[in-house]
Design an enzyme around this catalytic site. Sequence first.
Site, mmCIF file in Angstrom:
data_model
loop_
_atom_site.group_PDB
_atom_site.id
_atom_site.type_symbol
_atom_site.label_atom_id
_atom_site.label_comp_id
_atom_site.label_asym_id
_atom_site.label_seq_id
_atom_site.Cartn_x
_atom_site.Cartn_y
_atom_site.Cartn_z
ATOM 1 N N HIS A 57 5.094 25.411 27.843
ATOM 2 C CA HIS A 57 4.646 24.293 26.970
ATOM 3 C C HIS A 57 3.260 24.706 25.994
ATOM 4 O O HIS A 57 2.460 25.685 26.676
ATOM 5 C CB HIS A 57 4.242 23.169 27.813
ATOM 6 C CG HIS A 57 4.150 21.745 27.016
ATOM 7 N ND1 HIS A 57 3.054 21.530 26.476
ATOM 8 C CD2 HIS A 57 4.832 20.703 26.888
ATOM 9 C CE1 HIS A 57 2.894 20.486 25.869
ATOM 10 N NE2 HIS A 57 4.250 19.850 26.017
ATOM 11 N N GLU A 88 9.251 21.993 20.285
ATOM 12 C CA GLU A 88 8.030 20.773 20.412
ATOM 13 C C GLU A 88 7.263 21.285 19.320
ATOM 14 O O GLU A 88 6.373 21.996 19.918
ATOM 15 C CB GLU A 88 7.661 20.467 21.649
ATOM 16 C CG GLU A 88 8.706 20.322 22.790
ATOM 17 C CD GLU A 88 8.055 19.478 24.076
ATOM 18 O OE1 GLU A 88 8.553 18.624 24.451
ATOM 19 O OE2 GLU A 88 7.113 20.002 24.569
HETATM 20 P P1 PGA Z 1 4.559 13.284 23.953
HETATM 21 O O1 PGA Z 1 4.214 14.633 24.581
HETATM 22 O O2 PGA Z 1 6.002 12.677 24.195
HETATM 23 O O3 PGA Z 1 3.562 12.175 24.734
HETATM 24 O O4 PGA Z 1 3.960 13.314 22.450
HETATM 25 C C1 PGA Z 1 5.613 15.640 24.330
HETATM 26 C C2 PGA Z 1 5.498 16.656 25.118
HETATM 27 O O5 PGA Z 1 4.416 17.339 25.207
HETATM 28 O O6 PGA Z 1 6.690 17.095 25.762
#
Ligand code: PGA
Length: 258
Positions: free
Chosen positions: A98, A170
């Site tokens: 992440h 992401e």
């Molecule tokens: P968020 O986080 O939906 O709060 O933007 C997404 C993530 O980091 O997977």
Amino acid sequence: MSALWVGTSWKMTKTLAEARSWAEGLHDHLAGALPTGVQPFVIPSFTATTTVAGILGEDSPALLGVQNAHWEDAGAWTGEVSVPQAKDAGARIVEIGHSERREHFGETVETTRLKVAAALRHGLTPLLCIGESAEVKKAGGSAEFILRQARGALAGLSDQELSCVVVAYEPIWAIGEKGRPATVEELVEPFAALGAEYSGRVAGLLYGGSVNLDNAADLLGIEHVTGLFVGRTAWQLEGYLELLQIAAAHAGSGQVGG
Ligand code: PGA
């Protein structure tokens, strides 16, 4: 058509009482109405792993995950948790790479590669997160950047191993309080690049970053997207259940384009 993945990472939120209440609600919901065409998953903090595992039960349609795991099976790695430990606690998914871990905790392409291999070695699903910064996007390098992250982490895997991996795109600029929701137009090109390389070869190609109840259906409509990875909107159980509903409707409509 395989199921649409819809999951949440709780990041560093929730007491045990809060975790219990959320998990009990999901358990009750799934016992009543299993969403067809959807693969739910939840990734709590480490402290809540066994609590959530106990509530959901081994046969739950919802898969349980951890937000990180070390590449070694055991040893002197203070503060870390291994894949065998995560598996022992009930996890079936290991989130890897992440952007918050890349930014703050020194995660690199090489460590993501080692962690993907460790998860696969123990039969867990690696959930590899990739994504570019606003600067990279501005310079027009998004597709190249995320492909480099994905290729690096997935280097050397057999087709069979690759078929067990879930990839979540992401973009950093779309994540969290400081992020802004990506538009469908902005996501078409990165998903075209990812899809050309990985569509049908991995278990899922997910989108994450400011997913909410208003944009979820449109995001699922993007070519090659086969799921959503969600933070804030799913931290309240009601939000998560609505997302499951939206995904089930999408799956049922036959518009899922792998
Ligand atoms: P968020 O986080 O939906 O709060 O933007 C997404 C993530 O980091 O997977």
